[in-house]
Design a protein around this motif. Structure first.
Motif, PDB file in Angstrom:
ATOM      1  N   LYS A  87      56.180 -19.807   1.153  1.00 19.83           N
ATOM      2  CA  LYS A  87      56.624 -20.710   0.101  1.00 19.83           C
ATOM      3  C   LYS A  87      57.357 -19.914  -0.971  1.00 19.83           C
ATOM      4  N   PRO A  88      58.226 -20.547  -1.742  1.00 14.24           N
ATOM      5  CA  PRO A  88      58.915 -19.821  -2.824  1.00 14.24           C
ATOM      6  C   PRO A  88      57.931 -19.142  -3.782  1.00 14.24           C
ATOM      7  N   GLU A  89      56.770 -19.736  -3.989  1.00 13.00           N
ATOM      8  CA  GLU A  89      55.786 -19.123  -4.893  1.00 13.00           C
ATOM      9  C   GLU A  89      55.127 -17.878  -4.315  1.00 13.00           C
ATOM     10  N   ASP A  90      55.411 -17.560  -3.064  1.00  7.60           N
ATOM     11  CA  ASP A  90      54.937 -16.301  -2.479  1.00  7.60           C
ATOM     12  C   ASP A  90      55.863 -15.138  -2.836  1.00  7.60           C
ATOM     13  N   THR A  91      56.973 -15.424  -3.477  1.00  2.00           N
ATOM     14  CA  THR A  91      57.910 -14.377  -3.881  1.00  2.00           C
ATOM     15  C   THR A  91      57.240 -13.407  -4.839  1.00  2.00           C
ATOM     16  N   ALA A  92      57.260 -12.126  -4.482  1.00  3.46           N
ATOM     17  CA  ALA A  92      56.591 -11.092  -5.279  1.00  3.46           C
ATOM     18  C   ALA A  92      56.839  -9.735  -4.643  1.00  3.46           C
ATOM     19  N   VAL A  93      56.445  -8.705  -5.365  1.00  5.14           N
ATOM     20  CA  VAL A  93      56.335  -7.380  -4.769  1.00  5.14           C
ATOM     21  C   VAL A  93      54.926  -7.266  -4.199  1.00  5.14           C
ATOM     22  N   TYR A  94      54.839  -6.893  -2.938  1.00  2.68           N
ATOM     23  CA  TYR A  94      53.552  -6.798  -2.250  1.00  2.68           C
ATOM     24  C   TYR A  94      53.133  -5.335  -2.168  1.00  2.68           C
ATOM     25  N   TYR A  95      51.899  -5.086  -2.581  1.00  2.00           N
ATOM     26  CA  TYR A  95      51.360  -3.735  -2.632  1.00  2.00           C
ATOM     27  C   TYR A  95      50.165  -3.587  -1.695  1.00  2.00           C
ATOM     28  N   CYS A  96      50.112  -2.455  -1.062  1.00  2.00           N
ATOM     29  CA  CYS A  96      48.993  -2.083  -0.211  1.00  2.00           C
ATOM     30  C   CYS A  96      48.002  -1.275  -1.060  1.00  2.00           C
ATOM     31  N   ASN A  97      46.716  -1.497  -0.823  1.00  2.00           N
ATOM     32  CA  ASN A  97      45.671  -0.799  -1.569  1.00  2.00           C
ATOM     33  C   ASN A  97      44.607  -0.282  -0.619  1.00  2.00           C
ATOM     34  N   ALA A  98      44.104   0.912  -0.914  1.00  2.00           N
ATOM     35  CA  ALA A  98      42.985   1.488  -0.170  1.00  2.00           C
ATOM     36  C   ALA A  98      41.850   1.732  -1.154  1.00  2.00           C
ATOM     37  N   GLU A  99      40.668   1.236  -0.829  1.00  2.00           N
ATOM     38  CA  GLU A  99      39.525   1.343  -1.738  1.00  2.00           C
ATOM     39  C   GLU A  99      38.331   1.906  -0.973  1.00  2.00           C
ATOM     40  N   GLU A 100      37.830   3.037  -1.474  1.00  3.23           N
ATOM     41  CA  GLU A 100      36.660   3.651  -0.859  1.00  3.23           C
ATOM     42  C   GLU A 100      35.434   2.895  -1.339  1.00  3.23           C
ATOM     43  N   ASN A 101      34.577   2.428  -0.420  1.00  5.56           N
ATOM     44  CA  ASN A 101      33.466   1.580  -0.853  1.00  5.56           C
ATOM     45  C   ASN A 101      32.156   2.343  -0.971  1.00  5.56           C
ATOM     46  N   ALA A 102      32.278   3.643  -1.233  1.00  2.00           N
ATOM     47  CA  ALA A 102      31.113   4.466  -1.534  1.00  2.00           C
ATOM     48  C   ALA A 102      31.572   5.519  -2.534  1.00  2.00           C
ATOM     49  N   PRO A 103      30.663   6.043  -3.351  1.00  2.00           N
ATOM     50  CA  PRO A 103      31.085   7.052  -4.333  1.00  2.00           C
ATOM     51  C   PRO A 103      31.841   8.182  -3.653  1.00  2.00           C
ATOM     52  N   PRO A 104      32.889   8.701  -4.260  1.00  2.12           N
ATOM     53  CA  PRO A 104      33.390   8.478  -5.614  1.00  2.12           C
ATOM     54  C   PRO A 104      34.331   7.288  -5.771  1.00  2.12           C
ATOM     55  N   ARG A 105      34.400   6.394  -4.780  1.00  3.85           N
ATOM     56  CA  ARG A 105      35.184   5.156  -4.887  1.00  3.85           C
ATOM     57  C   ARG A 105      36.632   5.418  -5.295  1.00  3.85           C
ATOM     58  N   GLN A 111      53.862   1.874  -2.952  1.00  2.00           N
ATOM     59  CA  GLN A 111      54.932   1.682  -3.920  1.00  2.00           C
ATOM     60  C   GLN A 111      55.421   0.239  -3.961  1.00  2.00           C
ATOM     61  N   GLY A 112      55.026  -0.550  -2.992  1.00  4.72           N
ATOM     62  CA  GLY A 112      55.367  -1.965  -2.967  1.00  4.72           C
ATOM     63  C   GLY A 112      56.600  -2.274  -2.144  1.00  4.72           C
ATOM     64  N   THR A 113      56.652  -3.507  -1.653  1.00  5.31           N
ATOM     65  CA  THR A 113      57.815  -3.995  -0.931  1.00  5.31           C
ATOM     66  C   THR A 113      58.111  -5.422  -1.390  1.00  5.31           C
ATOM     67  N   GLN A 114      59.379  -5.710  -1.605  1.00  7.09           N
ATOM     68  CA  GLN A 114      59.772  -7.001  -2.166  1.00  7.09           C
ATOM     69  C   GLN A 114      59.833  -8.070  -1.079  1.00  7.09           C
ATOM     70  N   VAL A 115      59.218  -9.199  -1.373  1.00  6.80           N
ATOM     71  CA  VAL A 115      59.320 -10.389  -0.514  1.00  6.80           C
ATOM     72  C   VAL A 115      59.911 -11.507  -1.356  1.00  6.80           C
ATOM     73  N   THR A 116      61.003 -12.071  -0.870  1.00 10.68           N
ATOM     74  CA  THR A 116      61.662 -13.173  -1.562  1.00 10.68           C
ATOM     75  C   THR A 116      61.739 -14.365  -0.622  1.00 10.68           C
ATOM     76  N   VAL A 117      61.220 -15.496  -1.063  1.00 10.15           N
ATOM     77  CA  VAL A 117      61.234 -16.718  -0.263  1.00 10.15           C
ATOM     78  C   VAL A 117      62.125 -17.724  -0.979  1.00 10.15           C
ATOM     79  N   PHE A 118      63.183 -18.159  -0.317  1.00  9.01           N
ATOM     80  CA  PHE A 118      64.114 -19.099  -0.933  1.00  9.01           C
ATOM     81  C   PHE A 118      63.996 -20.464  -0.251  1.00  9.01           C
ATOM     82  N   SER A 119      64.256 -21.501  -1.047  1.00  5.13           N
ATOM     83  CA  SER A 119      64.122 -22.870  -0.518  1.00  5.13           C
ATOM     84  C   SER A 119      65.463 -23.411  -0.066  1.00  5.13           C
TER      85      SER A 119
END
Length: 119
Positions: A87-105, A111-119
């Motif tokens: 949908k057009p409202e999905d237009t954004a820069v999309y970022y990947c994230n990695a999160e360690e779920n144990a200390p030290p977390r 850096q992100g990738t642009q997604v543009t949805v046009f109607s």
């Protein structure tokens, strides 16, 4: 060094699909929860989806539930998000994230990738 490299962004007509891969290196990929976030112009970064270390659990924002699918391949150190019925409202820069779920977390971002949805 740690790297998260997103790709696959672009412009697509509403109703179309895109698949974003994020290639990880420099850390033990299988120990991290992986996620996708996005940031539209003038808005704060928001959660899109996440996937557990062994791909056994996934979470989605309500806005993308039923349309997006997150997956990971621990043999390729890559996480994906398949985006359908865009949908057009999905237009954004999309970022990947990695999160360690144990200390030290430790947490890492791409850096992100642009997604543009046009109607």
């Amino acid at each position: 060094q740690v790297q998260l490299v997103e790709s696959g962004g672009g412009s697509v007509q509403a109703g179309g699909s895109l698949r974003l891969p994020c290639a990880a290196s420099g850390f033990t990929f299988s120990r991290y929860v992986m996620g996708w976030f996005r940031q539209a112009p003038g808005k704060e970064r928001e959660f899109v989806a996440s996937i557990g270390r062994s791909a056994g659990s996934t979470l989605y924002a309500d806005s993308v539930k039923g349309r997006f699918t997150i997956s990971r391949d621990n043999t390729k150190n890559t996480v994906y998000v398949q985006m359908n019925s865009l949908k057009p409202e999905d237009t954004a820069v999309y970022y990947c994230n990695a999160e360690e779920n144990a200390p030290p977390r430790r947490s890492y971002w791409g850096q992100g990738t642009q997604v543009t949805v046009f109607s």
